[in-house]
Design an enzyme around this catalytic site. Structure first.
Site, PDB file in Angstrom:
ATOM      1  CD1 TRP A 132     -25.514  14.922  76.827  1.00 10.19           C
ATOM      2  CD2 TRP A 132     -24.347  16.525  75.782  1.00 10.19           C
ATOM      3  NE1 TRP A 132     -26.400  15.677  76.100  1.00 10.19           N
ATOM      4  CE2 TRP A 132     -25.713  16.655  75.447  1.00 10.19           C
ATOM      5  CE3 TRP A 132     -23.435  17.431  75.228  1.00 10.19           C
ATOM      6  CZ2 TRP A 132     -26.179  17.658  74.592  1.00 10.19           C
ATOM      7  CZ3 TRP A 132     -23.893  18.418  74.396  1.00 10.19           C
ATOM      8  CH2 TRP A 132     -25.250  18.521  74.079  1.00 10.19           C
ATOM      9  CG  ASP A 212     -20.396  21.321  78.915  1.00 11.40           C
ATOM     10  OD1 ASP A 212     -21.123  22.322  79.098  1.00 11.40           O
ATOM     11  OD2 ASP A 212     -20.777  20.328  78.261  1.00 11.40           O
ATOM     12  CE  LYS A 247     -29.658  21.188  80.515  1.00  8.76           C
ATOM     13  NZ  LYS A 247     -30.146  20.115  79.741  1.00  8.76           N
TER      14      LYS A 247
HETATM   15  C1  LMR Z   1     -29.443  16.043  78.386  1.00  9.54           C
HETATM   16  O1  LMR Z   1     -28.302  15.587  78.473  1.00  9.54           O
HETATM   17  O2  LMR Z   1     -30.456  15.364  78.524  1.00  9.54           O
HETATM   18  C2  LMR Z   1     -29.603  17.509  78.108  1.00  9.54           C
HETATM   19  O3  LMR Z   1     -28.383  18.145  78.095  1.00  9.54           O
HETATM   20  C3  LMR Z   1     -30.430  17.762  76.899  1.00  9.54           C
HETATM   21  C4  LMR Z   1     -29.724  17.412  75.634  1.00  9.54           C
HETATM   22  O4  LMR Z   1     -29.639  18.282  74.771  1.00  9.54           O
HETATM   23  O5  LMR Z   1     -29.290  16.277  75.472  1.00  9.54           O
END
Ligand code: LMR
Length: 398
Positions: A132, A212, A247
């Site tokens: 992420w 996480d 979520k």
């Molecule tokens: C995502 O990866 O789209 C979600 O976790 C929302 C975010 O905050 O990025």
């Protein structure tokens, strides 16, 4: 003097920025597969029925809007810890685990990052490649040295051997961030056998796992998704877990999450928690109350909890069906093999293996919005649009 003249314009957030671009797109057939939110067949991100009921009860029973403490709502913290570690967890029984409520999972990550930076100086953090994008920036902002271990290879496949090989070379005592389930962005999860091998390396290198856990219930089920978290927490003396209710409770904008600390003794746990409260005080003072109160109401009440479990199961099953539906829709275009990974990936996201140029073409030619790294939010699809998406993908792949 113009104080702001040196401030440079930076590009928008790679994920949230897409929401704005999508809203501004006037094309009626556009499709938003960017930010990770679940949408129903009508394209709405619904408020869960269990949440609505809990909110009605809260509205009737809430007596104060005074601050909740630095660690947040005690009932929320207790119930969420049980949800993550199991009600009969030996860690809970021996008072070796506790949660600090945070503004969402991101808040939990930031709290963990600052805790590591302030209290465990010198430790680097290891993130999966890819991960992420906010992991990268958040830990760097907190002053940590950010490193990567391989996760997905050039053929868009999970590469466990490369992961283990790199973890085996991580400096003793560093922090390794692991995605408990529904890996963001790839959707590729480790098998139980893989997790055991990762655990062995973590033990051998004496690494501190930061797990996480943002998608509990969206992979294989609320209990099944917690398997690796519980394995690590019960085997290792010290583990950090970031839990998000965004979520699985659909509480995205209520910013509801927690940092769960597992320590070797109550004394150590108390010391860590005293530091967390101090750090949190300087970050957000005390966490927002509403989402946590909703979660506490739901997890506390058998009827509401059962309703919520049914709702989580329904979301997960629908996402899994959408994956298979998309694969079926791709078959007539000769793309079933190219996208076979859709069936094995878990959770909201699918790493498509599309290049940034293909992602751009998808957006420009067909109004289909994916994150630039090729991540598609399958949970944002509607059954009625599977054919449109398959056609758009065929245009950029064939
Ligand atoms: C995502 O990866 O789209 C979600 O976790 C929302 C975010 O905050 O990025």
């Amino acid at each position: 003097m113009m104080h702001f003249s040196q401030v440079v314009l930076v590009p928008g957030d790679p994920i949230l920025g897409l929401m704005e671009a999508f809203r501004a797109d006037p094309r009626p057939g556009k499709l938003d597969l960017g930010v990770g939110v679940y949408k129903d067949p009508q394209g709405i991100t619904p408020v869960l029925a269990s949440v609505k009921q809990a909110e009605r009860r809260l509205l009737a029973s809430e007596t104060s809007k005074s601050y909740i403490g630095g660690h947040g709502d005690p009932l929320f913290a207790q119930r969420l810890t049980q949800l993550v570690l199991a009600t009969d967890s030996p860690l809970i029984a021996t008072q070796r685990a506790a949660a600090t409520q945070t503004p969402g999972g991101t808040g939990a990550l930031r709290l963990a990052a600052d805790f590591i930076g302030h209290c465990l100086p010198g430790k680097g953090i290891w993130l999966s490649d890819p991960t992420w994008p906010i992991h990268q920036t958040l830990f760097a902002e907190a002053g940590l040295a950010v490193n990567h271990y391989p996760y997905v290879n050039a053929d868009n496949c999970l590469d466990v051997e490369a992961l283990l090989e790199t973890l085996g070379r991580v400096p003793h005592g560093d922090v390794v961030l692991l995605h408990a389930c529904c890996h963001n962005p790839s959707g590729f999860d480790l098998s139980q056998a893989d997790w055991r091998r990762v655990l062995a390396v973590v033990q051998a290198r004496e690494l501190l796992p930061l797990i996480d856990f943002a998608y509990q219930g969206f992979g294989d089920g609320l209990e099944a998704d917690a398997w690796a978290v519980r394995l690590f927490a019960e085997t290792l003396p010290e583990v950090l877990i970031t839990s998000s209710c965004s979520k699985n409770f659909g509480l995205y904008r209520e910013r509801t999450g927690a940092l769960i600390v597992c320590a070797s003794s109550l004394e150590r746990l108390s010391a860590v928690r005293s530091q967390l409260a101090l750090i949190a005080r300087n970050l957000w003072s005390t966490p927002p109350a509403h989402g946590a109160a909703v979660v506490a109401q739901i997890l506390e009440d058998v009827e509401l909890k059962n309703l919520w479990i049914t709702e989580v199961d329904a979301m997960r099953q629908r996402i899994a069906a959408l994956r298979l539906g998309l694969l079926e829709a791709l078959a007539p275009h000769g793309l079933a093999e190219r996208f076979a990974h859709l069936a094995t990936q878990r959770g909201m996201f699918s790493y498509t293996g599309l290049s940034p140029a293909q992602v751009l073409r998808l957006r420009e030619d067909s109004g289909v919005y994916l994150v630039g790294d090729g991540r598609a939010n399958v949970a944002g699809l509607a059954e009625a649009r599977l054919g449109d998406l398959a056609r758009a993908l065929a245009q950029v792949c064939n």
